[in-house]
Write an enzyme that holds these catalytic residues in place. Sequence first.
Site, short mmCIF file in Angstrom:
data_model
loop_
_atom_site.label_atom_id
_atom_site.label_comp_id
_atom_site.label_asym_id
_atom_site.label_seq_id
_atom_site.Cartn_x
_atom_site.Cartn_y
_atom_site.Cartn_z
N ARG A 50 0.85 -1.19 0.00
CA ARG A 50 0.00 0.00 0.00
C ARG A 50 0.89 1.25 0.00
O ARG A 50 1.18 1.82 1.05
CB ARG A 50 -0.93 -0.01 1.22
N ASP A 52 2.51 5.02 -0.51
CA ASP A 52 2.07 6.39 -0.22
C ASP A 52 2.00 7.21 -1.50
O ASP A 52 2.49 6.80 -2.55
CB ASP A 52 3.06 7.06 0.75
N TYR A 121 12.29 -2.92 -2.27
CA TYR A 121 12.19 -1.53 -2.70
C TYR A 121 13.56 -1.00 -3.11
O TYR A 121 14.59 -1.47 -2.62
CB TYR A 121 11.66 -0.64 -1.57
N ARG A 207 11.21 4.99 3.75
CA ARG A 207 11.71 6.37 3.61
C ARG A 207 12.42 6.83 4.88
O ARG A 207 13.34 7.65 4.82
CB ARG A 207 10.55 7.30 3.25
#
Length: 275
Positions: A50, A52, A121, A207
């Site tokens: 999910r 951002d 990622y 992040r």
Amino acid sequence: MRVRVDFGYDGAGFAGWAAQPGLRTVESELSSAWGTVLRTPPPRLTTAGRTDAGVHARGAVAHLDVDPSAYDDLPGRSDRTPDAAAVTRLNGVLPQDLRVRAVSVAPDGFDARFSATSRRYSYRLADGWADPIRRGDTVSWRKPLDVEAMHEAANALVGLNDFAAFCKRREGATTVRTLLRYDWTRDDDGVLVATVIADAFCHSMVRSLVGVVVPVGEGRQPRYWPGQKLAARQRDSAILVMPPHGLCLEEVKYPRDDQLGVRARESRSVRSLAD
């Protein structure tokens, strides 16, 4: 019948994955496209990541449950398989910044979110020449960065830990995760690229993991500083939450078909370090 969807998107034009009233999201666009090709109300989708607002995806995975007869009717009079017809029809109605790569009937026990064993990622950070063509997926940084120092600091965070320092807490949710890999390299263009792999991530975790090693790369913090923040298990304003556009979901991995259900049950259990 459960169907798996592999897809990707440029996150710049989306307010994240989750459907939100009045906002353009990946979930709403993809669900609407499925409703169009199946000639049904937009179905409910479950995704492995999910993301951002502003975050990209190259290897996203989702699932939906469909009426088998409606799915089998997708090829019409053509000799294509329903899977191939679904890809063609979906991409025919989807916007150009959201593309479906593959569609397939999912094996028994498959759950796009809970059956996943890992998510990978990448994060791109330019501390020198910033290619204007890549400005949509690369964060430009004004100060020079020591990639070796960042790599060493990142490696120290790998393992089973409580990542509360890097997550936005949610009621009833755990922040215990297994970080399988976190490293930094420079590519041929001199851009710093992070590879971050974990069994799962909590909100803003990637992040923040990038943000905690940037001060190390600048020389403002020692290499052990990120480890100290991890051990504190407390959200800290000193940890940067980096801009979203440098982040991309690259890959989601799953176990063998006969282990999908087992993995889904394991993932649904709330973990603690004591476990």
